[in-house]
Write a protein that holds these residues in place. Structure first.
Motif, PDB file in Angstrom:
ATOM      1  N   GLY A  44       0.808  -1.219   0.000  1.00  0.00           N
ATOM      2  CA  GLY A  44       0.000   0.000   0.000  1.00  0.00           C
ATOM      3  C   GLY A  44       0.839   1.266   0.000  1.00  0.00           C
ATOM      4  O   GLY A  44       1.983   1.291   0.456  1.00  0.00           O
ATOM      5  N   TYR A  45       0.236   2.337  -0.494  1.00  0.00           N
ATOM      6  CA  TYR A  45       0.910   3.635  -0.632  1.00  0.00           C
ATOM      7  C   TYR A  45       1.445   4.130   0.707  1.00  0.00           C
ATOM      8  O   TYR A  45       2.603   4.530   0.831  1.00  0.00           O
ATOM      9  CB  TYR A  45      -0.093   4.633  -1.221  1.00  0.00           C
ATOM     10  CG  TYR A  45       0.431   6.025  -1.451  1.00  0.00           C
ATOM     11  CD1 TYR A  45       1.183   6.327  -2.584  1.00  0.00           C
ATOM     12  CD2 TYR A  45       0.148   7.047  -0.556  1.00  0.00           C
ATOM     13  CE1 TYR A  45       1.652   7.618  -2.811  1.00  0.00           C
ATOM     14  CE2 TYR A  45       0.604   8.339  -0.778  1.00  0.00           C
ATOM     15  CZ  TYR A  45       1.354   8.616  -1.904  1.00  0.00           C
ATOM     16  OH  TYR A  45       1.820   9.887  -2.127  1.00  0.00           O
ATOM     17  N   PHE A  46       0.606   4.098   1.757  1.00  0.00           N
ATOM     18  CA  PHE A  46       1.036   4.612   3.052  1.00  0.00           C
ATOM     19  C   PHE A  46       1.895   3.621   3.815  1.00  0.00           C
ATOM     20  O   PHE A  46       2.603   3.999   4.751  1.00  0.00           O
ATOM     21  CB  PHE A  46      -0.179   5.011   3.897  1.00  0.00           C
ATOM     22  CG  PHE A  46      -0.821   6.274   3.414  1.00  0.00           C
ATOM     23  CD1 PHE A  46      -0.261   7.503   3.668  1.00  0.00           C
ATOM     24  CD2 PHE A  46      -1.988   6.225   2.659  1.00  0.00           C
ATOM     25  CE1 PHE A  46      -0.836   8.676   3.207  1.00  0.00           C
ATOM     26  CE2 PHE A  46      -2.572   7.394   2.187  1.00  0.00           C
ATOM     27  CZ  PHE A  46      -1.998   8.613   2.460  1.00  0.00           C
ATOM     28  N   SER A  47       1.845   2.361   3.426  1.00  0.00           N
ATOM     29  CA  SER A  47       2.651   1.355   4.108  1.00  0.00           C
ATOM     30  C   SER A  47       4.093   1.345   3.604  1.00  0.00           C
ATOM     31  O   SER A  47       5.021   1.096   4.377  1.00  0.00           O
ATOM     32  CB  SER A  47       2.038  -0.036   3.903  1.00  0.00           C
ATOM     33  OG  SER A  47       0.697  -0.061   4.314  1.00  0.00           O
ATOM     34  N   LYS A  48       4.300   1.618   2.324  1.00  0.00           N
ATOM     35  CA  LYS A  48       5.620   1.401   1.736  1.00  0.00           C
ATOM     36  C   LYS A  48       6.224   2.614   1.037  1.00  0.00           C
ATOM     37  O   LYS A  48       7.440   2.727   0.935  1.00  0.00           O
ATOM     38  CB  LYS A  48       5.528   0.247   0.710  1.00  0.00           C
ATOM     39  CG  LYS A  48       5.121  -1.082   1.316  1.00  0.00           C
ATOM     40  CD  LYS A  48       6.125  -1.549   2.369  1.00  0.00           C
ATOM     41  CE  LYS A  48       5.719  -2.891   2.969  1.00  0.00           C
ATOM     42  NZ  LYS A  48       6.612  -3.290   4.065  1.00  0.00           N
ATOM     43  N   GLN A  49       5.408   3.532   0.534  1.00  0.00           N
ATOM     44  CA  GLN A  49       5.934   4.544  -0.374  1.00  0.00           C
ATOM     45  C   GLN A  49       6.158   5.923   0.246  1.00  0.00           C
ATOM     46  O   GLN A  49       7.051   6.643  -0.159  1.00  0.00           O
ATOM     47  CB  GLN A  49       4.977   4.703  -1.574  1.00  0.00           C
ATOM     48  CG  GLN A  49       4.796   3.435  -2.396  1.00  0.00           C
ATOM     49  CD  GLN A  49       6.078   2.972  -3.046  1.00  0.00           C
ATOM     50  OE1 GLN A  49       6.924   3.770  -3.400  1.00  0.00           O
ATOM     51  NE2 GLN A  49       6.229   1.670  -3.186  1.00  0.00           N
ATOM     52  N   VAL A  50       5.337   6.291   1.226  1.00  0.00           N
ATOM     53  CA  VAL A  50       5.283   7.687   1.642  1.00  0.00           C
ATOM     54  C   VAL A  50       6.441   8.064   2.564  1.00  0.00           C
ATOM     55  O   VAL A  50       6.787   7.334   3.488  1.00  0.00           O
ATOM     56  CB  VAL A  50       3.943   7.979   2.342  1.00  0.00           C
ATOM     57  CG1 VAL A  50       3.985   9.283   3.114  1.00  0.00           C
ATOM     58  CG2 VAL A  50       2.830   8.026   1.305  1.00  0.00           C
ATOM     59  N   VAL A  51       7.046   9.235   2.272  1.00  0.00           N
ATOM     60  CA  VAL A  51       8.011   9.868   3.168  1.00  0.00           C
ATOM     61  C   VAL A  51       7.475  11.264   3.480  1.00  0.00           C
ATOM     62  O   VAL A  51       7.080  11.998   2.578  1.00  0.00           O
ATOM     63  CB  VAL A  51       9.404   9.975   2.508  1.00  0.00           C
ATOM     64  CG1 VAL A  51      10.372  10.705   3.444  1.00  0.00           C
ATOM     65  CG2 VAL A  51       9.937   8.593   2.155  1.00  0.00           C
ATOM     66  N   ILE A  52       7.438  11.622   4.763  1.00  0.00           N
ATOM     67  CA  ILE A  52       6.924  12.931   5.164  1.00  0.00           C
ATOM     68  C   ILE A  52       8.087  13.898   5.324  1.00  0.00           C
ATOM     69  O   ILE A  52       9.023  13.641   6.080  1.00  0.00           O
ATOM     70  CB  ILE A  52       6.115  12.831   6.468  1.00  0.00           C
ATOM     71  CG1 ILE A  52       4.959  11.840   6.306  1.00  0.00           C
ATOM     72  CG2 ILE A  52       5.585  14.201   6.882  1.00  0.00           C
ATOM     73  CD1 ILE A  52       4.217  11.544   7.590  1.00  0.00           C
TER      74      ILE A  52
END
Length: 429
Positions: A44-52
């Protein structure tokens, strides 16, 4: 693909949670496809991809001449931040985004803390503790800013404060824990904080105590169902997604609404008295004229309905009966795809945004972000929880609770007030 649609099994996002590979030869509702794309634990996008993004030291707004100066400095820090990430682990597909909490640290969190202290003292102090739940807490910055402010300004309230984060992403829950241990000041909050790594939709524990529930920029990534209406009968049809054996996507519409979508339609109609926008002309003449156009479709443009938001309100009403909600999100979004209440769908490639025109995209690599119709959301929340609310524009809320001079530039421009013109705040009164 009609034969495959009849033959392939129906699955839900819950069914796919344990899968490490993106599904094939299945069908699902659009909301389950979006939920799986954004939140699957393995891809999932929020599980693996997102950096804040975090800008490092807080911005000294009084040293900047105007908003252009702020934007230039922000861009510089943004590039430096991503360069530092690439030095360790280069990536062409990194999904990097920022929040008002990070941009206006600590002033944004201070304003929320002032709201919490004032309303806590007006309602349940000193008979109950100040219990704060935050859903989707990102890097944990808002938590630290709120606790820092309460500790400094009102030690008596701080001694009775408990802060609980509900975080669906294991990656972000780990980051929030590490943030809590990064400095002596942050470690001082450790006995106040509990980080709960689960989805709010799996919540089963009753919380009878009065509490504040924070949800900032969370509604925009709640899964929606897609509805289109028969232009002859005005009957709604619900959208499904079929995934073939090659991983390609196909949309199908069925006149049989599933129980969740059907309930949302009933609740919305009752809560608003039938006054809400639809994706087709409201008059019989208007609908007839639309069907007379060359190559006119027999179905209306799509409407995206916030079924997951309704289910979130159900959780609050059922398990947090004494809560007070404070939430902020976007009431409009630019460059959204076709349809009513439609999302922005985009990814980043080689540091550039890549927008697309459909939510049917490779799961986990695209942000699918919806606007919130606060008029309808407010009515739905009130109908489900029985609580009263107010909705303010972001600027109005900040003028009421922030020390706006902290974020004012030398020219008198104030990014805290102008950068989120398309956001609103809703809170329980």
């Amino acid at each position: 693909m009609s034969e495959e649609f009849q033959r392939f099994p129906m699955v839900t996002a819950m069914d796919l949670r344990g899968r490490k590979e993106r599904p094939r030869r299945v069908k699902m509702l659009m909301r389950d496809f979006i939920e799986d794309s954004l939140y699957n634990p393995n891809y999932g996008y929020f599980s693996k991809q997102v950096v804040i993004f975090t800008p490092g030291e807080p911005f000294d707004f009084s040293s900047l001449y105007d908003e252009l100066d702020f934007h230039a400095l922000l861009s510089k820090r943004y590039v430096e931040f991503e360069n530092s990430l690439d030095a360790v682990s280069p990536s062409d597909t990194r999904q990097l985004w920022y929040t008002p909490t990070e941009l206006f640290r600590p002033y944004y969190g201070d304003s929320i803390a002032r709201y919490l202290i004032a309303n806590y003292k007006l309602t349940t102090y000193p008979y109950h503790d100040l219990i704060i739940y935050e859903m989707g807490a990102g890097r944990g910055t808002l938590m630290l800013n709120i606790l820092d402010y309460i500790r400094e300004v009102d030690p008596a309230v701080y001694s009775r404060t408990k802060y609980k984060i509900i975080e669906i992403s294991t990656q972000l829950a780990t980051l929030q824990t590490s943030q809590l241990m990064q400095s002596t000041a942050a470690r001082g909050h450790a006995d106040k904080v509990e980080i709960i790594n689960q989805s709010i939709f799996d919540w089963t524990n009753p919380v009878p105590s009065p509490c504040f529930f924070l949800a900032f920029e969370v509604f925009d990534n709640f899964a929606h169902d897609i509805i289109r209406y028969d232009m002859a009968t005005e009957k709604p049809l619900q959208g499904h997604v079929l995934i073939d054996d090659l991983g390609d996507f196909y949309e199908f519409y069925s006149p049989q609404l599933d129980p969740v979508a059907a309930r949302y339609m009933r609740v919305r109609d009752a809560a608003t008295g039938g006054r809400y926008q639809l994706p087709y002309p409201s008059t019989r003449l208007g609908r007839w004229l639309q069907t007379q156009k060359p190559m006119a479709p027999n179905l209306s443009a799509p409407e995206y309905i916030p079924t997951r938001l309704m289910q979130f309100f159900d959780v609050l009403g059922r398990h947090f009966p004494a809560h007070r909600l404070l939430t902020s999100d976007f009431h409009s979004l630019p460059d959204s795809i076709k349809g009513l209440n439609s999302p922005i769908v985009q990814t980043r490639f080689q540091r550039r945004p890549v927008p697309v025109s459909t939510p049917l995209v490779h799961q986990g690599y695209f942000d699918i972000m919806f606007p919130t119709n606060f008029q309808t959301a407010e009515a739905t929340y009130q109908a489900i929880t029985g609580k009263l609310t107010r909705v303010l524009k972001h600027e109005d809320f900040m003028r009421r609770w922030a020390y706006v001079e902290d974020t004012e530039t030398q020219s008198g421009e104030n990014p805290l007030l102008t950068w989120y013109k398309n956001a609103s705040v809703m809170y329980t009164v």
